[in-house]
Write a protein that holds these residues in place. Structure first.
Motif, short mmCIF file in Angstrom:
data_model
loop_
_atom_site.label_atom_id
_atom_site.label_comp_id
_atom_site.label_asym_id
_atom_site.label_seq_id
_atom_site.Cartn_x
_atom_site.Cartn_y
_atom_site.Cartn_z
N MET A 1 0.82 -1.32 0.29
CA MET A 1 0.04 -0.02 0.14
C MET A 1 0.99 1.31 0.14
N ALA A 2 0.43 2.39 -0.66
CA ALA A 2 1.05 3.75 -0.82
C ALA A 2 1.30 3.96 0.59
N GLY A 3 2.58 4.98 0.95
CA GLY A 3 2.72 5.67 2.18
C GLY A 3 3.76 4.86 2.79
N ASN A 4 4.10 5.47 3.84
CA ASN A 4 5.33 4.91 4.64
C ASN A 4 5.09 3.32 5.25
N GLN A 5 5.86 2.45 4.70
CA GLN A 5 5.66 1.08 5.42
C GLN A 5 6.73 0.48 5.93
N PRO A 6 6.86 -0.10 7.19
CA PRO A 6 7.93 -0.97 7.49
C PRO A 6 8.10 -2.31 6.96
N LEU A 7 9.41 -2.48 6.48
CA LEU A 7 9.93 -3.58 5.83
C LEU A 7 10.98 -4.32 6.67
N GLU A 8 10.74 -5.79 6.89
CA GLU A 8 11.60 -6.39 7.77
C GLU A 8 12.12 -7.58 6.85
N THR B 1 13.75 -1.82 7.90
CA THR B 1 13.85 -0.30 7.17
C THR B 1 12.27 0.10 6.98
N ASP B 2 12.06 1.28 6.77
CA ASP B 2 10.92 1.71 6.06
C ASP B 2 11.07 2.28 4.75
N GLY C 1 16.90 -3.52 -2.74
CA GLY C 1 17.84 -4.58 -2.72
C GLY C 1 18.72 -4.43 -3.76
N PRO C 2 19.67 -5.52 -4.09
CA PRO C 2 19.56 -6.62 -2.86
C PRO C 2 20.29 -6.12 -1.59
N VAL C 3 19.62 -6.65 -0.58
CA VAL C 3 19.97 -6.40 0.80
C VAL C 3 21.02 -7.49 1.27
#
Length: 810
Positions: free
Chosen positions: A351-358, A369-370, A382-384
């Motif tokens: 979804m659009a907006g600021n999203q937390p990613l793990e 990260t966000d 990435g690549p992470v």
């Protein structure tokens, strides 16, 4: 006035005894003596004249053989009647009156004796003509039975004649309608519509117009796709009458199609969910759609109406974007906003907006990260490169709550689990107020877990705790630490000190011990009542500016010993205790203050001296008047009255309220005899005679002109009552507690015996006839009356009895 007309209106016959109303079924009406519909006083028995109606016209017809005068002319057959006509029957007179369409027959039967008989006009050819009352015989209505039956006539039926007659009637009716009808025009907008006209005779369309007889009609217009229109009109004989009707379009059906179920608002109002069909009025409408995973939509749509169905398919814009995530090594678990999406490499909708990613992978350090996602714009993360896991360190301290810094960075308070970089020496510092800091070193390998515990060394100070009662307990930071009156050795940090004892209000404070600097916590516990009283105002003021003082609580022996000189039998001794805080008026109620309540009160005079001055105490008041004044004061301040109605009397409320009242018998004696040394006073000025100079207003030398018995050698300067507060107050600050006027008390009067039982906050007997009177007055001089333990009673007013007010704190 024909029969149909008389169904709607009536003929009024106004007689000396009143009015009567007659309708069509009542005619004909007989006028004359006994046996007539309208009986005329003094007339012979039987009907003399008949009053009838024919085609909306009144007429009079004399009864057979009777003399009847119409406008002074004797008549022998029927005569028409109009407004102003007079009919005479001997001395009786009938007069026809018409007012705004209402016909009335005024009847004067001649009983008053003041009717002037009209001249009798003889029949003469000169009187005949158009105006002759008998010129036109009236045979339409007969009031007397015929002497013989009429012969039957034979009628021959002729079909041709009947048909021609019907045709002639129809033709005549049509011709009459055309000649008498009015032409009207009817227009409709915005479209030409079908016209229907209802009411009266049918409308005849002629060349786009309609012929109608004058009257009231309902015009209706209808057209497909429009709501019918209707107006009520009145058609007159005027030419070129025109009427217009406006038709409104019918609503239309709008079918709104969206790919997912969504909330729908139309013109700012929530109407449900889409997809769906909605009935809307013709015109422009604003449509707002809130669909999950799509951006909010707002737009307008033009509804044609006319009952037609339209389809509206708004273009919703996706509120997500495709995000591609890769990692080294691959296979890491992808978590977006707390939701597991799969493993890398992965393309997923976010979804659009600021999203937390793990990203998580066993054996590697989690990566977080966000990401800032823009709708419909694909992005790649990435690549992470996932790193090796940190070491994990579990930190504990005794006591807990120590702050922890690792390599100079604050990480939290113990107990604490933290991650630290592997293969690097870490400097760990534990610190807590009141304890010496502790420093430790640690080096962890990747993924290694260690536990480190530290016992902190305290820094102490001394705190002495002193309190009353001596058996109260002390608590430090919520933990019991023994009884009070001891010295505590406490860590040099802030502590909460609490002192408790059942039946007393807890005491709480905080203290921070300092090494080498002793501190003291000292207090005296109070009961809940004592605490409340300590916070209670010492003085309150009524709405009429009277001051009341808060009285001390305590216990004393009420009454007097049997051998005390001057003692009466009603001064039994008993112990009384006061636990409920109460106020007592500083001064006796004055004339001016009482007249604010009862303006017509008069305290009177003792010739040649007045008792009426504003600042003199009010006297000549009954106990119930004093109680009513207290209730009036309570009403001024919104307090619950202390006295309630019982029939025609006032009685004390039960339980007693905090409204204004009279001091109780026990309260009066407690505050009058109060002494700081605990010994109850005998007299207002002390414990022995003679009367101390200027100690109060008693029966003195000045009063010898109005009293027989006076205090020898005492002169207070007032023959009768003195201004309130003129003499010094007692130790509690109350004026005139002895002398000036005696005072009504709250209690019913009774004589009791000595008792060893303790009466707590006593209000006196529950019932009685008389009420207690306390204190000496300007009329009294004896040892018996001047003593503060003396009790009197009464149920009537006196010129030396007034009162002061009191009330409970709560």
């Amino acid at each position: 006035m024909n029969a149909s007309a008389l169904q709607e209106e009536t003929l009024i016959v106004r007689e000396p005894q009143g009015e009567r109303r007659f309708g069509a079924p009542d005619f004909p009406l007989g006028f004359g003596g006994a046996g007539s519909v309208v009986v005329l006083s003094g007339r012979p028995e039987g009907v003399e004249a008949w009053l009838g109606v024919h085609e909306d016209q009144l007429f009079v017809q004399p009864a057979e053989g009777k003399d009847v005068l119409h406008n002074g002319l004797r008549i022998t057959q029927s005569a028409w009647l109009k407004a102003g006509d007079v009919v005479n029957l001997g001395n009786a007179r009938l007069r026809v009156v018409e007012d705004r369409g209402q016909r009335t027959i005024e009847v004067d039967d001649g009983s008053a004796g003041n009717i002037t008989a009209p001249p009798i006009i003889q029949h003469d050819a000169r009187l005949r003509g158009d105006s002759d009352a008998e010129a036109e015989p009236i045979a339409a209505v007969r009031f007397r039975a015929s002497e013989g039956a009429a012969r039957k006539r034979t009628v021959t039926f002729n079909p041709t004649r009947v048909l021609l007659t019907v045709i002639a009637l129809i033709a005549g009716g049509v011709l009459w309608f055309v000649l008498t009808a009015t032409s009207i025009g009817v227009s409709t907008a915005p479209v030409k519509a079908r016209i229907d006209i209802a009411g009266g005779l049918p409308a005849v369309p002629v060349g786009g117009r309609f012929l109608l007889r004058p009257g009231e009609y309902t015009i209706r217009a209808s057209s497909p796709g429009y709501a019918p229109a209707e107006i009520k009109v009145k058609v007159t004989e005027a030419a070129n009458q025109q009427f217009a009707l406006s038709l409104a379009k019918l609503p239309g059906m709008l079918s709104i199609q969206v790919p997912v179920e969504a909330k729908l608002s139309i013109d700012g109002q929530e109407v449900g969910s889409a997809p769906g069909e909605f009935e809307l009025q013709p015109g422009t409408h604003t449509v707002a759609i809130n669909a999950p995973r799509y951006q909010p939509f707002s737009g307008t749509v033009e509804v044609e109406g006319l009952g037609k169905k339209q389809v509206f398919t708004p273009a919703l814009v996706a509120a997500w974007a495709n995000v591609t995530i890769t990692s080294e090594p691959a296979g890491a678990q992808v978590i977006v906003a707390g939701e597991q999406r799969g493993v890398t490499p992965l393309t997923t909708e976010v979804m659009a907006g600021n999203q937390p990613l793990e990203l998580r992978l066993e054996g590697f350090k989690a990566w977080t990260t966000d990401i800032q996602v823009k709708a419909s714009e694909a992005m790649t993360v990435g690549p992470v490169r996932l790193g090796l896991p940190d070491g994990r360190l579990a930190l504990r301290s005794e006591p807990s709550g120590a702050s922890v810094t690792i390599s100079g960075v604050y990480r939290g308070v113990t107990p604490l689990d933290v991650e630290v970089r592997p293969d690097m020496e870490q400097s760990i510092v534990f610190s807590r107020p009141g304890y010496e800091p502790a420093t430790r070193q640690a080096t962890l390998k990747s993924g290694e877990r260690q536990t480190m515990s530290v016992a902190l060394t305290g820094v102490y100070g001394e705190v002495a705790v002193r309190a009353q009662p001596a058996d109260a307990q002390v608590f430090v930071d919520g933990r019991p630490a023994g009884n009070v009156n001891q010295t505590l050795r406490l860590v040099a940090t802030t502590h909460e000190i609490e002192i408790r004892k059942a039946g007393f209000v807890d005491f709480k404070t905080t203290v921070t011990p300092r090494p080498g600097l002793p501190q003291v916590v000292e207090t005296k516990l109070l009961t809940a009542e004592q605490t409340r009283i300590a916070a209670t105002p010492a003085v309150v003021t009524t709405k009429v500016s009277q001051q009341l003082k808060l009285m001390p609580l305590g216990r004393f022996t009420m009454g007097s010993p049997r051998r005390e000189p001057g003692r009466r039998a009603n001064e039994a001794q008993r112990d009384v205790e006061f636990k409920r805080g109460f106020y007592v008026g500083v001064r006796e109620v004055t004339n001016a203050e009482f007249k604010r309540f009862k303006s017509d009160h008069r305290s009177g005079i003792v010739p040649p001296n007045t008792l009426e001055l504003d600042n003199q105490p009010v006297v000549n008041v009954r106990w119930e008047q004093a109680a009513a004044y207290c209730n009036w004061l309570s009403e001024q301040e919104g307090l619950q009255p202390a006295y309630v109605k019982d029939g025609e009397s006032l009685v004390p409320a039960n339980p007693m309220t905090n409204g204004y009242r009279l001091p109780t018998d026990a309260e009066w004696e407690w505050v009058a005899r109060y002494s700081s040394d605990g010994k109850a006073r005998r007299y207002p000025w002390g414990d022995a005679l003679p009367v101390a100079p200027a100690s109060g207003n008693y029966a003195d030398y000045t009063a010898r002109v109005v009293l027989q018995d006076i205090v020898p050698g005492y002169d207070d300067g007032y023959a009768v009552t003195a201004p309130v507060g003129k003499f010094p107050p007692n130790v509690l600050g109350l004026y005139d507690i002895g002398g000036n006027v005696a005072e009504w008390a709250h209690d019913y009067y009774t004589v009791s015996t000595d008792s060893t039982q303790v009466a707590v906050d006593t209000m006196g007997p529950a019932q009685g006839k008389n009420h207690v009177i306390r204190g000496s007055s300007w009329k009294q001089s004896s040892v018996t009356d001047l003593r503060l333990s003396a009790r009197d009673f009464g149920d009537v007013q006196r010129n030396d009895v007034g009162f002061r007010v009191a009330r409970y704190v709560q």
